[in-house]
Design a protein around this motif. Structure first.
Motif, PDB file in Angstrom:
ATOM      1  N   THR A 189       8.549   0.873  -6.844  1.00 17.07           N
ATOM      2  CA  THR A 189       7.828   0.337  -5.688  1.00 17.07           C
ATOM      3  C   THR A 189       6.590  -0.424  -6.139  1.00 17.07           C
ATOM      4  OG1 THR A 189       8.576   2.237  -4.389  1.00 17.07           O
ATOM      5  CG2 THR A 189       6.794   0.929  -3.463  1.00 17.07           C
ATOM      6  N   THR A 190       5.893   0.123  -7.114  1.00 13.31           N
ATOM      7  CA  THR A 190       4.700  -0.543  -7.655  1.00 13.31           C
ATOM      8  C   THR A 190       5.047  -1.923  -8.198  1.00 13.31           C
ATOM      9  OG1 THR A 190       3.730   1.595  -8.257  1.00 13.31           O
ATOM     10  CG2 THR A 190       2.842  -0.360  -9.346  1.00 13.31           C
ATOM     11  N   VAL A 223       1.248   3.774  -3.420  1.00 14.39           N
ATOM     12  CA  VAL A 223       2.440   3.197  -2.784  1.00 14.39           C
ATOM     13  C   VAL A 223       2.951   4.054  -1.632  1.00 14.39           C
ATOM     14  CG1 VAL A 223       3.139   2.076  -4.935  1.00 14.39           C
ATOM     15  CG2 VAL A 223       4.086   4.314  -4.343  1.00 14.39           C
ATOM     16  N   SER A 224       2.266   5.154  -1.309  1.00 17.26           N
ATOM     17  CA  SER A 224       2.790   6.070  -0.291  1.00 17.26           C
ATOM     18  C   SER A 224       2.947   5.384   1.065  1.00 17.26           C
ATOM     19  CB  SER A 224       1.890   7.297  -0.164  1.00 17.26           C
ATOM     20  OG  SER A 224       0.568   6.938   0.186  1.00 17.26           O
ATOM     21  N   ASN A 259       6.462   4.820   3.019  1.00 15.32           N
ATOM     22  CA  ASN A 259       6.563   5.286   4.400  1.00 15.32           C
ATOM     23  C   ASN A 259       7.069   4.177   5.317  1.00 15.32           C
ATOM     24  OD1 ASN A 259       5.844   7.507   6.404  1.00 15.32           O
ATOM     25  ND2 ASN A 259       4.731   5.767   7.247  1.00 15.32           N
ATOM     26  N   GLU A 260       6.516   2.962   5.156  1.00 14.52           N
ATOM     27  CA  GLU A 260       6.882   1.839   6.026  1.00 14.52           C
ATOM     28  C   GLU A 260       8.277   1.306   5.733  1.00 14.52           C
ATOM     29  OE1 GLU A 260       5.473  -2.785   6.871  1.00 14.52           O
ATOM     30  OE2 GLU A 260       4.150  -1.415   5.800  1.00 14.52           O
ATOM     31  N   VAL A 261       8.603   1.166   4.468  1.00 15.25           N
ATOM     32  CA  VAL A 261       9.855   0.511   4.084  1.00 15.25           C
ATOM     33  C   VAL A 261      11.047   1.458   4.144  1.00 15.25           C
ATOM     34  CG1 VAL A 261      11.030  -0.660   2.181  1.00 15.25           C
ATOM     35  CG2 VAL A 261       8.646  -1.171   2.659  1.00 15.25           C
ATOM     36  N   LEU A 262      10.804   2.743   3.860  1.00 15.82           N
ATOM     37  CA  LEU A 262      11.919   3.694   3.811  1.00 15.82           C
ATOM     38  C   LEU A 262      11.863   4.749   4.911  1.00 15.82           C
ATOM     39  CD1 LEU A 262      12.219   4.361  -0.031  1.00 15.82           C
ATOM     40  CD2 LEU A 262      13.790   3.058   1.400  1.00 15.82           C
ATOM     41  N   ILE A 263      10.828   5.575   4.880  1.00 14.71           N
ATOM     42  CA  ILE A 263      10.816   6.778   5.715  1.00 14.71           C
ATOM     43  C   ILE A 263      10.909   6.449   7.203  1.00 14.71           C
ATOM     44  CG2 ILE A 263       9.448   8.801   6.364  1.00 14.71           C
ATOM     45  CD1 ILE A 263       8.388   8.833   3.484  1.00 14.71           C
ATOM     46  N   LEU A 298       4.461  10.035  -3.146  1.00 16.66           N
ATOM     47  CA  LEU A 298       5.232   9.182  -2.233  1.00 16.66           C
ATOM     48  C   LEU A 298       4.814   9.354  -0.780  1.00 16.66           C
ATOM     49  CD1 LEU A 298       8.811   9.579  -3.777  1.00 16.66           C
ATOM     50  CD2 LEU A 298       7.108   7.793  -4.226  1.00 16.66           C
ATOM     51  N   GLY A 299       3.870  10.234  -0.515  1.00 14.21           N
ATOM     52  CA  GLY A 299       3.386  10.420   0.849  1.00 14.21           C
ATOM     53  C   GLY A 299       4.392  11.083   1.766  1.00 14.21           C
ATOM     54  N   ILE A 300       5.237  11.939   1.216  1.00 19.97           N
ATOM     55  CA  ILE A 300       6.256  12.623   2.009  1.00 19.97           C
ATOM     56  C   ILE A 300       5.676  13.928   2.540  1.00 19.97           C
ATOM     57  CG2 ILE A 300       8.523  13.735   1.935  1.00 19.97           C
ATOM     58  CD1 ILE A 300       9.255  11.741  -0.303  1.00 19.97           C
ATOM     59  N   THR A 301       5.639  14.078   3.857  1.00 18.30           N
ATOM     60  CA  THR A 301       5.048  15.274   4.464  1.00 18.30           C
ATOM     61  C   THR A 301       6.073  16.203   5.092  1.00 18.30           C
ATOM     62  OG1 THR A 301       4.674  14.037   6.527  1.00 18.30           O
ATOM     63  CG2 THR A 301       2.856  14.101   4.925  1.00 18.30           C
ATOM     64  N   ASN A 302       7.252  15.657   5.420  1.00 16.22           N
ATOM     65  CA  ASN A 302       8.270  16.456   6.104  1.00 16.22           C
ATOM     66  C   ASN A 302       9.589  16.313   5.360  1.00 16.22           C
ATOM     67  OD1 ASN A 302       9.657  17.984   7.959  1.00 16.22           O
ATOM     68  ND2 ASN A 302       9.957  16.287   9.394  1.00 16.22           N
TER      69      ASN A 302
END
Length: 431
Positions: free
Chosen positions: A11-12, A160-161, A165-169, A195-199
């Motif tokens: 992603t970077t 990149v979190s 989040n915007e492109v995938l999650i 990756l900023g994954i919370t759930n």
């Protein structure tokens, strides 16, 4: 997403911005090819475009040459607006020439997809160069990279979190992230934080391989600190003893070219096995030669730490010289460490150690690729035993029996019944 441990890096790279002399040369070549196809009724526009191309090439050459004169002793140098001040004039002239090139192409009679694409590429180059020269977006780290005759001006996202989040999650109902190396300290916390994954639902499955029977991890006790100038000599001496046990058939993975070349020079006069060295041939050619050369030893760096499969006895030993900590001098690593520190965290414990653990797992993972594979893993860095953070590395490794005794390694390698000899220190650890 397979090999999801690479998602942050991918992603970077993908969402980074780069302007290079190579990119400009490719653009100009494509414009020249387009000019050849223009009909005669565009002769005036064609001549003006050609003149503008020549001016742009001259100004670009001056700009990229002036970039090389900036401090690039490490190959990748972090830059700021102040750092770029000496090249500001040549940069502005280059940017202006791109505007003139856009205007000249607009004069072509009869629009086409090829023309629209060329104009779009010029505009992208113009805008991205402006962005890079401003070097003012705090979400990005800016740096200059020089490789031979190639010059790259780059900006990479620090965190990149939000992009993930915007492109995938947010775009999918469900995403599966999978890899052999996603956990640190038996937890997914590191990956989720990066990756900023919370759930998420998480599962860590045991390996299909029996590491207790298929491998042994050798940690020699007499190695100096990797910062000691005698470290390459000690690595070469230890390798000589290990390779005698395994009869070559080894990957020796280094964290730097400096150590690789130092050890190569020391081994070249005393290693009786064919030595292959990264850089002497393309990666695929080296792998083919390794597979086809009995008792070969391959000395390599980062590109051989993952994505390489050699099944069977051809590869019977993987040696790693040092714990693979990323250099804090690297612009992206430095910027991410600064961001963690700004938030009150400990960048070494929260970022560098987990990242090194995942890299180490990838490197050691080159050995056991099949249920019938068997061999020696060796880590020559004493810090895994002597430093507090070394416990985190050991806890994250596959459950290979650990020994500090080369005789035990030899007994394992020579055993015909595929069973590891029971030689312990009374606490369940192998001697």
């Amino acid at each position: 997403i397979d090999e999801a441990h690479q998602l942050e890096d991918v992603t970077t790279q993908y969402f980074g911005i780069v302007v290079s002399n190579f990119r400009l040369e490719t653009l100009i070549q494509d414009i020249n090819r387009f000019l050849v196809s223009l009909p005669d009724n565009n002769l005036q526009a064609k001549n003006e475009i050609q003149t503008t191309i020549n001016q742009t090439k001259d100004l670009a050459k001056e700009f990229f040459s002036s970039l090389i004169l900036l401090d690039t002793t490490t190959g990748r140098s972090r830059i700021t607006t102040n750092t770029l001040a000496p090249v500001d004039e040549s940069a502005r002239q280059f940017i202006t020439s791109l505007g003139r090139l856009h205007a000249a192409l607009k004069q072509v009679t009869g629009q086409s997809e090829d023309l629209a694409d060329l104009i779009h590429r010029i505009d992208d180059l113009h805008d991205q160069l402006e962005f890079l020269l401003n070097a003012s977006d705090s979400d990005y780290v800016y740096f200059l990279e020089v490789r031979g005759n190639s010059v790259f001006l780059r900006a990479s996202p620090i965190d990149v979190s939000s992009i993930v989040n915007e492109v995938l999650i947010q775009r999918y109902e469900g995403i599966v992230l999978t890899s052999a190396t996603l956990t640190v300290d038996e937890s997914f916390d590191y990956l989720r934080s990066r990756l900023g994954i919370t759930n998420s639902f998480e599962i860590s499955l045991p390996s299909e391989f029996d590491f207790r029977q298929q491998s042994v991890l050798y940690l020699p006790t007499q190695m100096p600190d990797p910062r000691n100038e005698q470290f390459p000599l000690s690595v070469a001496d230890e390798l000589t003893k290990l390779l005698a046990v395994t009869k070559g058939r080894a990957f020796v993975l280094f964290t730097s070219y400096a150590n690789l070349y130092a050890v190569q020079n020391l081994l070249s006069t005393k290693c009786p096995y064919p030595l292959l060295t990264q850089g002497s041939a393309p990666r695929t050619a080296l792998l083919r030669e390794f597979r086809n050369t009995p008792n070969a030893v391959l000395l390599a760096t980062s590109s051989f730490w993952q994505g390489v499969d050699v099944v069977g006895e051809t590869l019977s030993c993987v040696v790693i010289d040092k714990l693979p900590f990323s250099s804090p001098r690297d612009p992206i690593i430095a910027a991410r460490m600064e961001a963690i520190e700004t938030q009150g965290g400990n960048p070494f414990i929260e970022y560098q150690v987990p990242l090194a653990i995942l890299t180490l797992l990838q490197g050691l993972g080159r050995l056991i690729r099949h249920r019938q594979d068997r061999g020696i893993l060796a880590l020559l860095d004493p810090r895994i035993r002597t430093k507090t953070y070394g416990r985190r590395f050991l806890a994250s490794l596959p459950p290979s029996p650990i020994t500090h005794d080369l005789e035990v390694v030899k007994a394992f390698f020579d055993s015909n019944d595929k069973q590891f000899p029971t030689i312990t220190d009374g606490r369940g650890r192998l001697r």
